[in-house]
Design a protein around this motif. Structure first.
Motif, short mmCIF file in Angstrom:
data_model
loop_
_atom_site.label_atom_id
_atom_site.label_comp_id
_atom_site.label_asym_id
_atom_site.label_seq_id
_atom_site.Cartn_x
_atom_site.Cartn_y
_atom_site.Cartn_z
N UNK A 116 0.84 -1.21 0.00
CA UNK A 116 0.00 0.00 0.00
C UNK A 116 0.87 1.26 0.00
N UNK A 117 1.97 1.23 0.75
CA UNK A 117 2.88 2.37 0.78
C UNK A 117 3.51 2.58 -0.60
N UNK A 118 3.87 1.51 -1.27
CA UNK A 118 4.46 1.60 -2.61
C UNK A 118 3.46 2.19 -3.61
N UNK A 119 2.21 1.71 -3.54
CA UNK A 119 1.17 2.20 -4.47
C UNK A 119 0.94 3.69 -4.28
N UNK A 120 0.87 4.13 -3.00
CA UNK A 120 0.62 5.55 -2.73
C UNK A 120 1.79 6.43 -3.25
N UNK A 121 3.00 5.89 -3.14
CA UNK A 121 4.17 6.63 -3.62
C UNK A 121 4.12 6.79 -5.14
N UNK A 122 3.73 5.68 -5.82
CA UNK A 122 3.62 5.73 -7.28
C UNK A 122 2.50 6.69 -7.70
N UNK A 123 1.42 6.59 -6.88
CA UNK A 123 0.24 7.44 -7.19
C UNK A 123 0.61 8.92 -7.18
N UNK A 124 1.46 9.31 -6.24
CA UNK A 124 1.83 10.74 -6.13
C UNK A 124 3.01 11.10 -7.08
N UNK A 125 3.67 10.10 -7.58
CA UNK A 125 4.85 10.35 -8.42
C UNK A 125 4.45 10.71 -9.84
N UNK A 126 5.31 11.49 -10.50
CA UNK A 126 5.09 11.88 -11.91
C UNK A 126 6.02 11.11 -12.82
N UNK A 128 7.26 8.43 -15.20
CA UNK A 128 6.54 7.64 -16.20
C UNK A 128 6.88 6.15 -16.05
N UNK A 129 8.15 5.86 -15.81
CA UNK A 129 8.58 4.45 -15.79
C UNK A 129 7.93 3.65 -14.65
N UNK A 130 7.92 4.20 -13.44
CA UNK A 130 7.33 3.47 -12.29
C UNK A 130 5.83 3.23 -12.48
N UNK A 131 5.18 4.21 -13.12
CA UNK A 131 3.73 4.06 -13.35
C UNK A 131 3.48 2.98 -14.38
N UNK A 132 4.29 3.01 -15.48
CA UNK A 132 4.07 2.03 -16.55
C UNK A 132 4.40 0.62 -16.06
N UNK A 133 5.44 0.48 -15.20
CA UNK A 133 5.87 -0.85 -14.71
C UNK A 133 5.00 -1.40 -13.57
N UNK A 134 4.10 -0.62 -13.06
CA UNK A 134 3.24 -1.04 -11.95
C UNK A 134 2.43 -2.29 -12.33
#
Length: 466
Positions: A116-126, A128-134
């Motif tokens: 959940x902590x990882x998802x929230x971090x990705x959610x707030x991040x801009x 592109x790579x971390x979002x696409x690799x989720x």
């Protein structure tokens, strides 16, 4: 003149009668003084002693009962404590199961928190790579573990114990046994003296019979015994172990029980041809022949009757029959409720008569000594004595009685002899004479005990009274 002579004759007659009466009076006086009066004094003294010891005797019985009660309480406490220990062990297992599953859940919860902590971090991040690799973890964590429900154990009390059953399990109070002795016959006979048990019985002699399976022994007198084993030879030995006489059975078969009558004649039963035989002056005569039953063991009573245990041809029934000569007088088979007194089979049932005329049978298959009175009414059963050193089941074989009306029975598997009083109360063991597989027993007129060792083929003479 004739009248005068008649008067003198009458005077002589009166004088003789007077003298005879004087003699009778003198004899009666002596009889009263020397026999009758002392006997009544002895009887009265005995009754007074019995009355004096009455309270003490009953106090001992109540003390024994109390000790039995204390033992029961201890045993119940042991059972309860054992159950509590078992319950404690179950409780720990219960705790371990729940804790194991809780640890697994907490581990998953920790992973969920990290995810959940990882998802929230990705959610707030801009980025592109971390979002696409989720990659979604929902399916992985949606496989919920089974809900564990461990139920408590239950204690199911047994139904209330039947009081009558509990009473019978606790012990047995034997009925009053009133023995009367005919004193008319004993006025000029010595009374049997009281003989106490030795603290440590003594082995007096060992007689080697040569049998591979020694089945039976009976005392001819203080110096001689008859023995029977697996062969058709019935052997007579003296106390030094010398073979004096051998008699062959008519059937040629062995394993015959033997006894001796008051005239010193040997009797033996032969189950193979259903006969009981008597040997007189070296000649064997058939005394009894059975139909549908086979003879097992026998003894001669104080009145000269013969008591014989026997089993049916199909080995489902057993009984005791009393004979006078070859005439059947009495059959003992059932108790007052119609139940068999003895186990129904072909196993050996040694028999003896006690001085109070009780009939004692060692029923090994029933694991009991069964005692009935002379009318065939059940008096008591003895099923062994609790012992920490006697680990095998009590299976009595040989049985005999002594001058003190004590009963001795062989406990073959525990290699000892049990001594009981005439009411079935255990007195002590004989277990110090290196006995091995004791079977048949007999006692001579001096209360020396003779014990068969089945496999060794020895007869051991043991002194056990002071």
């Amino acid at each position: 003149m004739a009248s005068e002579q008649h008067g003198r004759h009458k005077f002589v007659e009166v004088t003789e009668v007077f003298k005879k009466k004087k003699d009778d009076i003198k004899k009666d006086t002596q009889e009263f003084q020397n026999h009758i009066s002392p006997t009544y004094e002895e009887i009265a003294l005995d009754l007074e002693n019995q009355l004096a010891n009455l309270d003490g005797g009953y106090e001992k019985l109540t003390t024994t009962m109390s000790k039995q009660g204390e033992q029961w309480h201890r045993e119940i406490d042991i059972v309860i404590n054992k159950m509590k220990t078992e319950l404690g062990e179950i409780k720990e297992k219960h705790r371990d199961i729940l804790q194991k599953h809780l640890n697994e859940i907490k581990q998953i919860q920790s992973l969920i928190k990290e995810t959940l902590q990882t998802i929230r971090k990705i959610e707030k991040s801009t980025e592109v790579s971390s979002t696409i690799e989720y990659s979604s973890k929902i399916r992985e964590f949606s496989k919920f573990p089974a809900k564990v429900q461990v139920s408590l154990p239950t204690f199911i009390p047994k139904p209330a114990i039947d009081r009558e059953k509990l009473y019978s399990l606790f012990g047995q109070i034997t009925p009053l046994s009133t023995a009367t002795e005919e004193n008319v016959l004993s006025l000029n006979q010595p009374k049997t003296s009281v003989r106490e048990l030795l603290d440590k019985p003594e082995l007096v002699a060992t007689i080697q019979t040569g049998y591979k399976e020694l089945h039976s022994v009976t005392c001819l007198n203080e110096d001689r015994i008859w023995t029977s084993g697996e062969t058709n030879d019935i052997k007579c030995f003296n106390i030094k172990g010398s073979l004096l006489q051998t008699i062959k059975t008519k059937s040629g078969r062995g394993h015959n029980d033997i006894t001796v009558d008051s005239d010193g004649n040997l009797l033996y039963c032969d189950w193979t041809d259903r006969t009981v035989n008597i040997v007189k002056n070296g000649q064997t005569e058939e005394l009894i022949r059975l139909q549908g039953w086979k003879p097992d063991n026998l003894c001669v009573t104080s009145t000269g009757d013969l008591l014989l245990t026997m089993f049916s041809d199909d080995r489902t029934k057993s009984k005791v029959v009393r004979y006078s000569g070859s005439t059947e007088k009495q059959t003992i088979q059932f108790d007052d409720e119609g139940k068999s007194l003895y186990s129904g089979n072909g196993y050996t049932k040694y028999i003896t008569e006690n001085r109070n005329h009780d009939i004692c049978v060692a029923d090994c298959e029933a694991e009991a000594v069964v005692v009935v009175n002379q009318d065939g009414k059940l008096r008591w059963r003895y099923t062994g004595h609790p012992s920490v050193t006697k680990n095998e089941p009590f299976e009595p074989w040989g049985i005999t009685t002594d001058s003190q009306s004590r009963i001795l029975t062989a406990d073959s598997d525990n290699h000892c002899i049990h001594i009981l009083d005439q009411n079935g109360q255990f007195l002590r063991y004989i277990d110090n004479c290196d006995l091995e597989d004791p079977t048949c027993l007999c006692v001579d007129n001096n209360d020396n005990l003779f014990v068969c060792e089945f496999e060794k083929g020895n007869v051991k003479k043991i002194k056990y009274l002071k």
